[in-house]
Scaffold this motif. Sequence first.
Motif, short mmCIF file in Angstrom:
data_model
loop_
_atom_site.label_atom_id
_atom_site.label_comp_id
_atom_site.label_asym_id
_atom_site.label_seq_id
_atom_site.Cartn_x
_atom_site.Cartn_y
_atom_site.Cartn_z
N GLU A 171 1.37 6.30 -15.55
CA GLU A 171 2.37 6.65 -14.55
C GLU A 171 3.23 5.44 -14.22
O GLU A 171 2.79 4.31 -14.31
N LYS A 172 4.49 5.72 -13.87
CA LYS A 172 5.42 4.65 -13.53
C LYS A 172 6.18 5.02 -12.27
O LYS A 172 6.45 6.18 -12.01
N TYR A 173 6.51 3.98 -11.51
CA TYR A 173 7.19 4.15 -10.24
C TYR A 173 8.41 3.22 -10.20
O TYR A 173 8.38 2.12 -10.74
N TYR A 174 9.45 3.68 -9.52
CA TYR A 174 10.68 2.89 -9.38
C TYR A 174 10.88 2.53 -7.91
O TYR A 174 10.67 3.36 -7.01
N THR A 175 11.25 1.27 -7.66
CA THR A 175 11.67 0.85 -6.33
C THR A 175 13.02 0.15 -6.45
O THR A 175 13.21 -0.68 -7.33
N GLY A 176 13.93 0.52 -5.59
CA GLY A 176 15.23 -0.13 -5.56
C GLY A 176 15.36 -1.09 -4.39
O GLY A 176 16.39 -1.74 -4.21
N ASP A 177 14.29 -1.18 -3.58
CA ASP A 177 14.35 -1.99 -2.36
C ASP A 177 13.16 -2.94 -2.23
O ASP A 177 12.64 -3.15 -1.14
N HIS A 178 12.76 -3.50 -3.35
CA HIS A 178 11.70 -4.53 -3.40
C HIS A 178 10.43 -4.07 -2.70
O HIS A 178 9.92 -4.72 -1.77
N TYR A 179 9.90 -2.94 -3.14
CA TYR A 179 8.59 -2.41 -2.77
C TYR A 179 8.52 -1.70 -1.41
O TYR A 179 7.45 -1.26 -1.02
N ALA A 180 9.63 -1.58 -0.69
CA ALA A 180 9.56 -0.87 0.60
C ALA A 180 9.32 0.61 0.36
O ALA A 180 8.55 1.24 1.09
N THR A 181 9.98 1.18 -0.64
CA THR A 181 9.79 2.58 -1.00
C THR A 181 9.67 2.69 -2.51
O THR A 181 10.17 1.83 -3.26
N PHE A 182 9.01 3.73 -2.96
CA PHE A 182 8.84 3.99 -4.39
C PHE A 182 9.11 5.46 -4.66
O PHE A 182 8.92 6.31 -3.80
N ARG B 87 0.82 -1.23 0.00
CA ARG B 87 0.00 0.00 0.00
C ARG B 87 0.84 1.27 0.00
O ARG B 87 0.48 2.27 0.62
N VAL B 88 1.98 1.23 -0.68
CA VAL B 88 2.82 2.41 -0.81
C VAL B 88 2.34 3.26 -1.99
O VAL B 88 2.32 4.49 -1.90
N LEU B 89 1.93 2.62 -3.06
CA LEU B 89 1.41 3.34 -4.22
C LEU B 89 -0.04 3.74 -3.97
O LEU B 89 -0.70 3.17 -3.11
N PRO B 90 -0.54 4.73 -4.73
CA PRO B 90 -1.95 5.12 -4.57
C PRO B 90 -2.86 3.90 -4.74
O PRO B 90 -2.63 3.04 -5.59
N ALA B 91 -3.89 3.82 -3.91
CA ALA B 91 -4.82 2.69 -3.93
C ALA B 91 -5.59 2.65 -5.25
O ALA B 91 -6.15 3.66 -5.68
N ARG B 92 -5.58 1.51 -5.88
CA ARG B 92 -6.31 1.28 -7.13
C ARG B 92 -6.84 -0.15 -7.09
O ARG B 92 -6.38 -0.99 -6.32
N ASP B 93 -7.78 -0.45 -7.97
CA ASP B 93 -8.30 -1.81 -8.07
C ASP B 93 -7.21 -2.76 -8.54
O ASP B 93 -6.29 -2.36 -9.26
N ARG B 94 -7.36 -4.01 -8.15
CA ARG B 94 -6.42 -5.05 -8.59
C ARG B 94 -6.40 -5.09 -10.11
O ARG B 94 -7.43 -5.02 -10.76
N GLY B 95 -5.22 -5.17 -10.66
CA GLY B 95 -5.06 -5.20 -12.11
C GLY B 95 -4.63 -3.86 -12.67
O GLY B 95 -4.24 -3.78 -13.82
#
Length: 162
Positions: free
Chosen positions: A144-155, A109-117
């Motif tokens: 939109e695109k997001y980058y994480t370098g720590d396996h989803y802990a931060t984006f 739940r780090v990224l904005p909440a959206r429906d699955r998919g």
Amino acid sequence: MRNRSMLPLLLTALVVLALVAFGGAGLMGGQGEGTTPGAASGASTAPGGPGTPAPGKSAAPHRGANPSSLPEIRESALPVEGRRVLALIRAGGPYQFSQDDQVFGNFERVLPARDRGYYREYTVRTPGEPDRGARRIVAGNGGEKYYTGDHYATFKYIAEGS
């Protein structure tokens, strides 16, 4: 009597086929894919829905405003492997790993909440790592695109074209 003994088996098969055909919408207590909580009936956020490009299918980089409260990273500041993956996403593949271009659940739940998919994930190789490593790009249906370098802990939101 033999036909009656097959009835439960046939009913079970029909239920399984229906679940496969309709994607199991509503299972696990979640909302059906393609609707946004609180949205008007008929509104869609499903991948490829009306007016919503599927992630990575748009040739042009997303240059809109950051739709999140996450910090930004300029495309040019991404590791070279990340810029290569962005190019592959824009081209629609091919991807190196079978896990790429698969649904990203946003369970952290780090990224904005959206429906699955809504989100899909892509591996950004880490030189020297024997496996996929921790780096990913996650793309939303809105481009939109997001980058994480720590396996989803931060984006970080990727400011494309910069």
